[in-house]
Design a protein around this motif. Structure first.
Motif, PDB file in Angstrom:
ATOM      1  N   ASP A 179       0.819  -1.223   0.000  1.00  0.00           N
ATOM      2  CA  ASP A 179       0.000   0.000   0.000  1.00  0.00           C
ATOM      3  C   ASP A 179       0.851   1.270   0.000  1.00  0.00           C
ATOM      4  OD1 ASP A 179       0.820  -0.689   2.598  1.00  0.00           O
ATOM      5  OD2 ASP A 179      -0.837   0.424   3.516  1.00  0.00           O
ATOM      6  N   THR A 180       2.145   1.150   0.287  1.00  0.00           N
ATOM      7  CA  THR A 180       3.023   2.320   0.295  1.00  0.00           C
ATOM      8  C   THR A 180       3.590   2.627  -1.091  1.00  0.00           C
ATOM      9  OG1 THR A 180       5.005   1.022   0.799  1.00  0.00           O
ATOM     10  CG2 THR A 180       3.711   1.844   2.676  1.00  0.00           C
ATOM     11  N   LEU A 181       3.378   1.727  -2.037  1.00  0.00           N
ATOM     12  CA  LEU A 181       3.919   1.924  -3.385  1.00  0.00           C
ATOM     13  C   LEU A 181       2.961   2.777  -4.207  1.00  0.00           C
ATOM     14  CD1 LEU A 181       5.322  -1.659  -3.962  1.00  0.00           C
ATOM     15  CD2 LEU A 181       6.518   0.362  -3.109  1.00  0.00           C
ATOM     16  N   GLU A 182       3.511   3.469  -5.203  1.00  0.00           N
ATOM     17  CA  GLU A 182       2.739   4.491  -5.918  1.00  0.00           C
ATOM     18  C   GLU A 182       1.916   3.985  -7.096  1.00  0.00           C
ATOM     19  OE1 GLU A 182       5.042   7.913  -6.918  1.00  0.00           O
ATOM     20  OE2 GLU A 182       6.007   7.965  -4.955  1.00  0.00           O
ATOM     21  N   ASN A 183       2.338   2.888  -7.734  1.00  0.00           N
ATOM     22  CA  ASN A 183       1.598   2.445  -8.921  1.00  0.00           C
ATOM     23  C   ASN A 183       1.712   0.934  -9.107  1.00  0.00           C
ATOM     24  OD1 ASN A 183       4.066   1.879 -10.397  1.00  0.00           O
ATOM     25  ND2 ASN A 183       4.286   4.083 -10.647  1.00  0.00           N
ATOM     26  N   ASP A 184       0.950   0.432 -10.060  1.00  0.00           N
ATOM     27  CA  ASP A 184       0.913  -1.015 -10.315  1.00  0.00           C
ATOM     28  C   ASP A 184       2.293  -1.567 -10.666  1.00  0.00           C
ATOM     29  OD1 ASP A 184      -1.791  -0.980  -9.841  1.00  0.00           O
ATOM     30  OD2 ASP A 184      -2.366  -1.050 -11.948  1.00  0.00           O
ATOM     31  N   GLN A 185       3.057  -0.823 -11.450  1.00  0.00           N
ATOM     32  CA  GLN A 185       4.368  -1.309 -11.876  1.00  0.00           C
ATOM     33  C   GLN A 185       5.309  -1.499 -10.683  1.00  0.00           C
ATOM     34  OE1 GLN A 185       4.957  -2.531 -14.955  1.00  0.00           O
ATOM     35  NE2 GLN A 185       6.741  -3.322 -13.892  1.00  0.00           N
ATOM     36  N   GLN A 186       5.234  -0.593  -9.716  1.00  0.00           N
ATOM     37  CA  GLN A 186       6.056  -0.743  -8.514  1.00  0.00           C
ATOM     38  C   GLN A 186       5.640  -1.975  -7.713  1.00  0.00           C
ATOM     39  OE1 GLN A 186       5.851   2.948  -6.338  1.00  0.00           O
ATOM     40  NE2 GLN A 186       7.389   3.937  -7.634  1.00  0.00           N
ATOM     41  N   ILE A 187       4.342  -2.227  -7.646  1.00  0.00           N
ATOM     42  CA  ILE A 187       3.841  -3.410  -6.945  1.00  0.00           C
ATOM     43  C   ILE A 187       4.334  -4.672  -7.638  1.00  0.00           C
ATOM     44  CG2 ILE A 187       1.753  -4.730  -6.384  1.00  0.00           C
ATOM     45  CD1 ILE A 187       0.365  -2.022  -5.866  1.00  0.00           C
ATOM     46  N   ILE A 188       4.212  -4.731  -8.965  1.00  0.00           N
ATOM     47  CA  ILE A 188       4.664  -5.904  -9.724  1.00  0.00           C
ATOM     48  C   ILE A 188       6.168  -6.119  -9.524  1.00  0.00           C
ATOM     49  CG2 ILE A 188       4.960  -6.855 -12.049  1.00  0.00           C
ATOM     50  CD1 ILE A 188       2.345  -5.249 -12.775  1.00  0.00           C
ATOM     51  N   SER A 189       6.950  -5.049  -9.600  1.00  0.00           N
ATOM     52  CA  SER A 189       8.403  -5.157  -9.420  1.00  0.00           C
ATOM     53  C   SER A 189       8.753  -5.691  -8.035  1.00  0.00           C
ATOM     54  CB  SER A 189       9.069  -3.796  -9.622  1.00  0.00           C
ATOM     55  OG  SER A 189       8.924  -3.377 -10.951  1.00  0.00           O
ATOM     56  N   LYS A 190       8.051  -5.200  -7.019  1.00  0.00           N
ATOM     57  CA  LYS A 190       8.290  -5.664  -5.644  1.00  0.00           C
ATOM     58  C   LYS A 190       7.963  -7.154  -5.519  1.00  0.00           C
ATOM     59  CE  LYS A 190       8.712  -4.967  -1.076  1.00  0.00           C
ATOM     60  NZ  LYS A 190       9.839  -4.389  -0.392  1.00  0.00           N
ATOM     61  N   LEU A 191       6.855  -7.583  -6.097  1.00  0.00           N
ATOM     62  CA  LEU A 191       6.483  -8.999  -6.045  1.00  0.00           C
ATOM     63  C   LEU A 191       7.504  -9.856  -6.793  1.00  0.00           C
ATOM     64  CD1 LEU A 191       2.638  -8.601  -6.639  1.00  0.00           C
ATOM     65  CD2 LEU A 191       3.726  -9.363  -4.517  1.00  0.00           C
ATOM     66  N   GLN A 192       7.923  -9.386  -7.982  1.00  0.00           N
ATOM     67  CA  GLN A 192       8.895 -10.126  -8.801  1.00  0.00           C
ATOM     68  C   GLN A 192      10.216 -10.304  -8.049  1.00  0.00           C
ATOM     69  OE1 GLN A 192       8.171 -11.717 -11.549  1.00  0.00           O
ATOM     70  NE2 GLN A 192       7.524 -10.384 -13.206  1.00  0.00           N
ATOM     71  N   SER A 193      10.641  -9.273  -7.349  1.00  0.00           N
ATOM     72  CA  SER A 193      11.948  -9.334  -6.680  1.00  0.00           C
ATOM     73  C   SER A 193      11.889 -10.079  -5.348  1.00  0.00           C
ATOM     74  CB  SER A 193      12.495  -7.918  -6.458  1.00  0.00           C
ATOM     75  OG  SER A 193      11.669  -7.204  -5.571  1.00  0.00           O
ATOM     76  N   THR A 194      10.695 -10.300  -4.827  1.00  0.00           N
ATOM     77  CA  THR A 194      10.547 -10.939  -3.518  1.00  0.00           C
ATOM     78  C   THR A 194      10.410 -12.453  -3.613  1.00  0.00           C
ATOM     79  OG1 THR A 194       9.470  -8.945  -2.669  1.00  0.00           O
ATOM     80  CG2 THR A 194       9.141 -10.982  -1.417  1.00  0.00           C
ATOM     81  N   PHE A 195       9.664 -12.930  -4.606  1.00  0.00           N
ATOM     82  CA  PHE A 195       9.311 -14.348  -4.634  1.00  0.00           C
ATOM     83  C   PHE A 195      10.098 -15.133  -5.684  1.00  0.00           C
ATOM     84  CE2 PHE A 195       5.400 -12.326  -2.994  1.00  0.00           C
ATOM     85  CZ  PHE A 195       5.352 -12.980  -1.771  1.00  0.00           C
ATOM     86  N   PRO A 196      10.441 -16.380  -5.363  1.00  0.00           N
ATOM     87  CA  PRO A 196      11.109 -17.248  -6.353  1.00  0.00           C
ATOM     88  C   PRO A 196      10.171 -17.601  -7.511  1.00  0.00           C
ATOM     89  CG  PRO A 196      11.253 -18.168  -4.119  1.00  0.00           C
ATOM     90  CD  PRO A 196      10.308 -17.011  -4.068  1.00  0.00           C
ATOM     91  N   ILE A 197      10.738 -18.096  -8.578  1.00  0.00           N
ATOM     92  CA  ILE A 197       9.977 -18.489  -9.774  1.00  0.00           C
ATOM     93  C   ILE A 197       8.906 -19.518  -9.407  1.00  0.00           C
ATOM     94  CG2 ILE A 197      10.158 -19.706 -11.992  1.00  0.00           C
ATOM     95  CD1 ILE A 197      12.872 -18.378 -12.351  1.00  0.00           C
ATOM     96  N   ASN A 198       7.718 -19.306  -9.933  1.00  0.00           N
ATOM     97  CA  ASN A 198       6.558 -20.208  -9.767  1.00  0.00           C
ATOM     98  C   ASN A 198       6.224 -20.534  -8.319  1.00  0.00           C
ATOM     99  OD1 ASN A 198       6.105 -20.346 -12.523  1.00  0.00           O
ATOM    100  ND2 ASN A 198       7.365 -22.174 -12.779  1.00  0.00           N
ATOM    101  N   SER A 199       6.492 -19.614  -7.416  1.00  0.00           N
ATOM    102  CA  SER A 199       6.249 -19.905  -6.002  1.00  0.00           C
ATOM    103  C   SER A 199       4.844 -19.528  -5.529  1.00  0.00           C
ATOM    104  CB  SER A 199       7.280 -19.184  -5.135  1.00  0.00           C
ATOM    105  OG  SER A 199       7.133 -17.776  -5.261  1.00  0.00           O
TER     106      SER A 199
END
Length: 199
Positions: free
Chosen positions: A23-43
């Motif tokens: 909820d602290t991120l400004e847009n959808d792209q920031q949310i997607i980037s955060k999710l991509q960098s946090t979780f392993p592939i297909n997790s």
């Protein structure tokens, strides 16, 4: 958000949303980037929720199912409007040929190709209602023929429509619908489109 003119709603599990402070991120792209960098592939599992003939992404049980799957099973869900329905754009020549199962299959192709780029997500399942079941089963058959090595998602049918002959018979029993059928080789259906019910 919209994916190639297909309107949809991504539900993120609340536990993930809160722990990552999305909820602290400004847009959808920031949310997607955060999710991509946090979780392993297909997790993380992604469940698609598809509506039926004259439905839309918030129709019937879809919003409730998205919330329950996210909250209690920690699944990501994506409920969407097939093109020609809800808030999605119309199919090409929709005013002439209407909405066909092939259009719905194309929508599923677009969505799966899009979310395949979100490496942390596993295309886990499609839960579909009525006509959406026919589209998802036909999509799975087509995908299996063109890419036999691809692992297919679980297909879950909620009141799948398997006897379309009865549907046609009920239309043709109504004189107004029969007239439309004879004149246009189809029938106009009241449905939710761009915030209103239309004919």
């Amino acid at each position: 958000f919209s994916i190639d003119d297909i309107s949809g709603i991504l539900t993120i599990p609340p536990s993930i949303f809160t722990s990552l402070q999305l909820d602290t991120l400004e847009n959808d792209q920031q949310i997607i980037s955060k999710l991509q960098s946090t979780f392993p592939i297909n997790s993380q599992k992604l469940v698609y929720l598809s509506h039926g003939h004259a439905g839309h992404k918030s129709y019937c049980y879809l919003a409730i199912t998205a919330r329950v799957l996210a909250q209690y099973s920690s699944y990501f869900t994506f409920r969407f409007d097939f093109k020609g329905c809800g808030d999605s754009v119309d199919n090409q020549n929709q005013d002439v040929i209407g909405r066909l199962i092939d259009h719905d299959i194309e929508c599923l192709d677009i969505l799966f190709n899009y979310f395949n780029n979100w490496k942390f997500l596993d295309n886990y399942s499609i839960i579909s209602h009525s006509r959406g079941t026919i589209a998802s089963f036909k999509w799975a058959l087509k995908t299996q023929e063109t890419n036999p090595d691809l692992i297919q998602p679980f297909l879950i049918s909620c009141s799948g429509r398997f006897n379309s002959k009865k549907l046609a018979e009920s239309f043709l029993a109504n004189p107004e619908k029969k007239n439309q059928w004879d004149k246009f080789n189809g029938s106009f259906i009241k449905s939710y489109k761009n915030g209103d019910y239309t004919f």
